[in-house]
Design a protein around this motif. Structure first.
Motif, short mmCIF file in Angstrom:
data_model
loop_
_atom_site.label_atom_id
_atom_site.label_comp_id
_atom_site.label_asym_id
_atom_site.label_seq_id
_atom_site.Cartn_x
_atom_site.Cartn_y
_atom_site.Cartn_z
N TYR A 119 0.84 -1.36 -0.07
CA TYR A 119 -0.19 0.25 -0.10
C TYR A 119 1.03 1.59 -0.01
O TYR A 119 0.63 2.38 -0.54
N TYR A 120 2.23 1.39 0.71
CA TYR A 120 3.06 2.44 1.10
C TYR A 120 3.87 2.52 -0.04
O TYR A 120 3.78 4.10 -1.10
N GLU A 121 4.28 1.53 -0.93
CA GLU A 121 4.72 1.65 -1.84
C GLU A 121 4.14 2.48 -3.07
O GLU A 121 4.24 3.86 -3.96
N ASN A 122 2.99 1.88 -3.21
CA ASN A 122 1.69 2.02 -4.02
C ASN A 122 1.65 3.70 -3.90
O ASN A 122 1.16 4.46 -5.09
N ASN A 123 1.09 3.76 -2.95
CA ASN A 123 0.94 5.71 -3.08
C ASN A 123 2.56 6.29 -2.80
O ASN A 123 1.98 7.87 -3.39
#
Length: 374
Positions: A119-123
């Motif tokens: 999630y944090y990588e995509n964000n």
């Protein structure tokens, strides 16, 4: 009348002379018969290897304590005491339920951490694109990058926790680290062991093949051997010979593979170790033995049968027969026994002298004998 007396006197004289000659013959025969016959021989002269014997003990080449490192009830003991086991054989099972749950929990935590990272990588990637058109502030981009790094650290932490949980679970299945014979069990099926704080000894495995023999030699003897022997390299003798107590086993040839790098100041000795094959494992760790150490050679050693010598308060003795066949008592100094029956005479006998080989109790010093060569 005078003629008759003369004849009678002559007959009497001749009779007395005949009787005297008969008595002298018997006495001479008696004297000849009183000289006993004894067996004599000259000593053997041959080259020998000199040995010195030392007390020693046997020890398995590998001794491993098998321990329990988790707490729980023993649900299975998979061997009998004294049994031979192979490396990798399952020995014990400690109830794994609690540790299986910990593994499952660690897997779930890892999945959660990986999902957060995703999630944090995509964000972060979206915000990075937006920052190119100044749609977001630089501070927001930095915060997104920090979240990614935190999520990555959480994943690594979760992976480590899973490895720890899996390793702890593996301790529930206790396997033999080496091949060998196991001792008695320290825990029975159904018994609770508490190994989580401190490992609990469960059994010991002895690998008796190959076997080690340990023994100690004096420091001055070590130096003497180094100088005298032709069979030593820079540090170790080539071979030693192991003899079990009371000759219960044939003599065993062993190869020295260790010598202590220091002298024990309390005993003045150096420890040596020799190794030998023990495939049938009849010899066990802890047995006492005698180690025969070759240390030198003698090119012309004087040897006699052990049975040809006697022992008294002065030590060893033999009876020597001189050129006039007179017996004399001789004290001798002896070394080691050669070939189980000959003794090495180090002083007291020369190669050309004859000694009595049998029936030492029938002769005495000063006696004249009739020698029979053997």
């Amino acid at each position: 009348m005078k003629t008759s007396k003369f004849i009678l006197l002559s007959i009497t004289t001749l009779s007395m002379m005949f009787l005297l000659s008969c008595d002298n013959g018997k006495e001479k025969k008696s004297q000849v018969a009183s000289v006993p016959k004894v067996y004599v021989a000259k000593p053997y002269v041959m080259p020998i290897v000199l040995h010195k014997d030392y007390p020693g003990y046997l020890q398995a080449s590998n001794i491993i304590n098998v321990v329990g490192r988790v707490s729980g009830y023993v649900t299975k003991q998979n061997f009998s005491s004294g049994q031979y086991v192979n490396a990798g054989d399952l020995l014990y099972i400690i109830d794994p339920l609690v540790y299986e749950n910990e593994v499952n929990q660690a897997k779930a935590n890892l999945h959660s951490a990986e999902a957060s990272l995703d999630y944090y990588e995509n964000n972060y990637n979206r915000m990075l694109e937006a920052s190119k058109s100044d749609a977001i502030s630089q501070i927001d981009l930095i915060q997104a990058e920090t979240n990614v790094r935190t999520a990555q650290a959480n994943v690594e932490s979760a992976k480590a926790a899973l490895k720890t949980a899996e390793k702890t679970l593996s301790y529930c299945y206790i396997k033999a680290p080496i091949s060998g014979n196991v001792s008695t069990s320290g825990a029975s099926e159904g018994e609770y062991v508490d190994g989580s704080i401190s490992p609990v000894l469960l059994t010991t495995i002895y690998n008796n093949d190959p076997m080690f023999a340990y023994f100690n030699i004096e420091d001055n003897q070590y130096l003497t051997m180094k100088v005298a022997s032709k069979n030593w390299d820079s540090s170790l003798p080539k071979k030693v010979y192991i003899n079990m107590q009371e000759d219960m086993f044939p003599q065993i040839e062993a190869t020295p593979n260790y010598i202590s790098p220091y002298v024990n100041l309390k005993t003045g000795t150096l420890m040596l170790r020799a190794v030998f094959d023990n495939k049938d494992t009849d010899l066990k760790s802890g047995m006492y033995c005698t180690v025969s150490l070759p240390y030198g050679e003698e090119d012309a050693a004087i040897l006699i049968p052990d049975a040809s010598s006697g022992t008294d308060q002065s030590g060893r003795y033999i009876y020597v027969v001189d050129n006039d066949n007179i017996v004399s008592y001789r004290h001798i100094e002896v070394g080691e026994i050669i070939n189980d029956s000959l003794i090495h005479v180090t002083s007291g006998l020369s190669p050309d002298e004859r000694f009595v080989t049998k029936a030492l109790l029938k002769v005495r010093a000063g006696m004249k004998v009739e020698p029979i060569n053997q």
